[in-house]
Design an enzyme around this catalytic site. Structure first.
Site, PDB file in Angstrom:
ATOM      1  N   GLY A 186       0.816  -1.207   0.000  1.00 56.67           N
ATOM      2  CA  GLY A 186       0.000   0.000   0.000  1.00 56.67           C
ATOM      3  C   GLY A 186       0.851   1.259   0.000  1.00 56.67           C
ATOM      4  O   GLY A 186       1.893   1.339  -0.644  1.00 56.67           O
ATOM      5  N   GLY A 187       0.402   2.230   0.783  1.00 56.28           N
ATOM      6  CA  GLY A 187       1.121   3.499   0.851  1.00 56.28           C
ATOM      7  C   GLY A 187       2.537   3.355   1.346  1.00 56.28           C
ATOM      8  O   GLY A 187       3.416   4.158   0.992  1.00 56.28           O
ATOM      9  N   GLY A 421      22.942  10.041 -31.899  1.00 55.42           N
ATOM     10  CA  GLY A 421      22.542  10.743 -30.686  1.00 55.42           C
ATOM     11  C   GLY A 421      23.003  10.054 -29.423  1.00 55.42           C
ATOM     12  O   GLY A 421      23.225  10.709 -28.395  1.00 55.42           O
ATOM     13  N   ALA A 422      23.185   8.730 -29.480  1.00 55.92           N
ATOM     14  CA  ALA A 422      23.649   8.009 -28.300  1.00 55.92           C
ATOM     15  C   ALA A 422      25.058   8.436 -27.911  1.00 55.92           C
ATOM     16  O   ALA A 422      25.400   8.470 -26.723  1.00 55.92           O
ATOM     17  CB  ALA A 422      23.604   6.505 -28.554  1.00 55.92           C
TER      18      ALA A 422
END
Length: 531
Positions: A186-187, A421-422
């Site tokens: 949960g939280g 771009g790498a």
């Protein structure tokens, strides 16, 4: 005869009463230290789990733990909880040392309310987090709890909110380490996700927002806790867990090792260590480890182990996004963070997961003044519809952004290929690397020679009498003209081409020189990082 004089304001009766009170105090604290019952302790051990205090003893230097609010108890009423008031209220908080340096810790005690968080429980955690931030010392949480204490309602939920807020306040200020040693549901799962590192133990640790019962009710999927949120799931699929170990003792020993590589806070440098591995040691093995043919795979881990002190490399997120390696090591006794493409996994391409993994690691290193070494052998970004539709542009931008923002010493080493771009994203000189080195086997280009020739000379190749022969010649010409090892260094995009056997010596000297680097960042409230 001289009669002994009693100290003013005291009497034998008062002293006896004080001694009795002190004895009562020790007895009360001993009961709190022992926990609710031997039966509860046996039940914990039967699950293959240690108690909270046993875990703290393994984490901290012997005899160094100082506990805070040991005798605190909840003040809730209703639903039968008023009759069950245990000292510590299910969480042990305090501080001690790891290799002589102060570390704060809190540990859920599953034997008390299943480690569930209530108002008093949360207040103890809030206090120790505040103390850690104020003291400028790392915080380690040993998580083993059943979530919010249902009997206390919204007060328990507010307690989680206070933890999350402090996690964010401490981020980049002190190292935060979460160790999952039982359920974290949960939280409660959000706090570890906000910290710098998450450790898990196979077969013992589980993390999930909604448990198997809820999943089955909503989606009709039948799944166990282990398959839903076990250690292997988070190490390989979700990327939530950075480290996974077989048992708690090994896990906590590795937490100690990680702490030895981190500074206490963002105003200090990582601790140096004496080094008996010569800084100028030649790395002849690298000449054989890395094939000159760009398509042949090899294990970048072996390259790293050859370069760093004594071959010691603490890899982070080892099993998630394996096409990029991230981890901590030492060069000449100085801690460095290493980001490296891994040619044996997807040829070392960058993709969505690899970009996210490396970006967060770069930001962590920058936050805690850990210099960065980037080992580059990358053919580009992974092509494909799934990658484009999954947002490879924005995820790749996260890594680009992290490097551009980083003000720590940054050194790039190109081993073989660095395309498109790498190449830019992997900490090239153009985005701020302080120094860039390359081996004589390097190829830096927009793309591979074959692809470039096919695009540039498409018409000539199509019209040729022997297209394959012309294509081969054009590929050879392109490689000779634009991809030779010295093209980038001639244009100042690489500082030097070095002998692989001198790699350790060159890198150690570079980081030694950069130790005093200082960058004045622009004034702003905060940056707007890519989504």
């Amino acid at each position: 005869m001289t009669v002994p004089q009693e100290p003013i304001g005291q009497s034998p009766r008062v002293n006896a009463d004080a001694r009795a009170r002190a004895s009562e105090l020790y007895a009360t604290k001993e009961l709190a230290r022992r926990g609710p019952s031997e039966r509860a302790t046996r039940a914990q051990h039967a699950k293959g789990k240690l108690t909270a205090r046993e875990r703290i003893d393994l984490l901290l230097d012997a005899g160094s733990f100082a506990e805070v609010e040991q005798l605190r108890r909840h003040r809730a009423v209703g639903f039968g909880i008023a009759e069950r008031k245990r000292h510590t209220d299910g969480v042990i908080t305090g501080w001690g040392t790891v290799e002589g340096r102060t570390v704060f810790v809190y540990a859920h005690d599953f034997r008390i309310f299943g480690g569930a968080l209530g108002e008093a429980h949360a207040a103890k955690i809030h206090k120790i987090m505040d103390m850690a931030i104020a003291a400028g010392a790392p915080l380690v949480s040993l998580n083993d709890g059943a979530g919010a204490r249902i009997q206390e309602g919204v007060s328990a939920l507010a307690g989680y909110g206070g933890i999350f807020r402090r996690n964010v306040q401490a981020s980049g200020v002190i190292p935060q380490i979460s160790v999952i040693l039982g359920p974290c549901a949960g939280g409660a799962a959000y706090s570890p996700a906000l910290t710098d590192f998450v450790f898990m133990v196979r077969g013992t640790s589980q993390m999930f927002i909604t448990g198997p019962d809820v999943v089955k009710a909503v989606t009709c999927e039948d799944v166990t806790q282990e398959r839903l949120g076990g250690a292997d799931v988070h190490a390989e699929l979700s990327g939530v867990s950075h480290f996974v170990y077989e048992d708690e003792r090994t896990c906590l020993g590795e937490v100690r090792y990680l702490l030895s590589l981190l500074p206490s806070n963002n105003m200090q440098n990582p601790p140096d260590a004496p080094c008996t591995d010569p800084a100028d040691r030649r790395t002849e093995a690298l000449l054989a480890l890395v094939p000159t043919e760009g398509r042949l795979p090899y294990d970048m881990r072996r390259v790293i182990e050859e370069i760093v002190d004594h071959g010691d490399f603490l890899e982070i997120h080892e099993r998630w996004a394996p096409n990029i390696l991230c981890g901590l090591a030492r060069l000449g006794g100085q801690v460095v963070g290493i980001v490296a493409n891994q040619p044996i996994a997807l040829a070392g391409v960058l993709d969505i997961k690899a970009s996210e993994k490396a970006a967060r690691f770069v930001r962590m290193c920058d936050a805690f003044s850990i210099p960065l070494l980037s080992l580059v052998d990358v053919p580009g970004f992974l092509p494909g519809v799934d990658q484009e539709h999954g947002g490879v542009i924005r995820h790749g931008a996260k890594l680009l952004y992290a490097y551009c923002e980083a003000s720590v010493p940054r050194v790039q080493l190109i081993l073989r290929k660095a395309y498109g771009g790498a190449y830019i994203v992997m900490d090239s000189r153009s985005i701020g690397a302080d120094l860039s080195y390359a081996w004589p086997t390097n190829e830096i280009a927009v793309m591979g020679a074959e692809g470039a020739a096919n695009i540039i000379f498409r018409k000539q190749i199509a019209d040729a009498a022997d297209p394959e022969a012309l294509r081969a010649q054009l590929v050879k010409d392109y490689r000779a003209e634009l991809m030779h090892p010295y093209y980038a260094v001639e244009r100042g995009l690489v500082d030097d081409v070095i002998d692989p056997a001198e790699t350790r010596s060159v890198l150690t000297g570079a980081f030694r020189m950069l130790r005093t680097k200082h960058v004045q960042q622009p004034s702003r409230k905060h940056a707007n990082t890519p989504l």
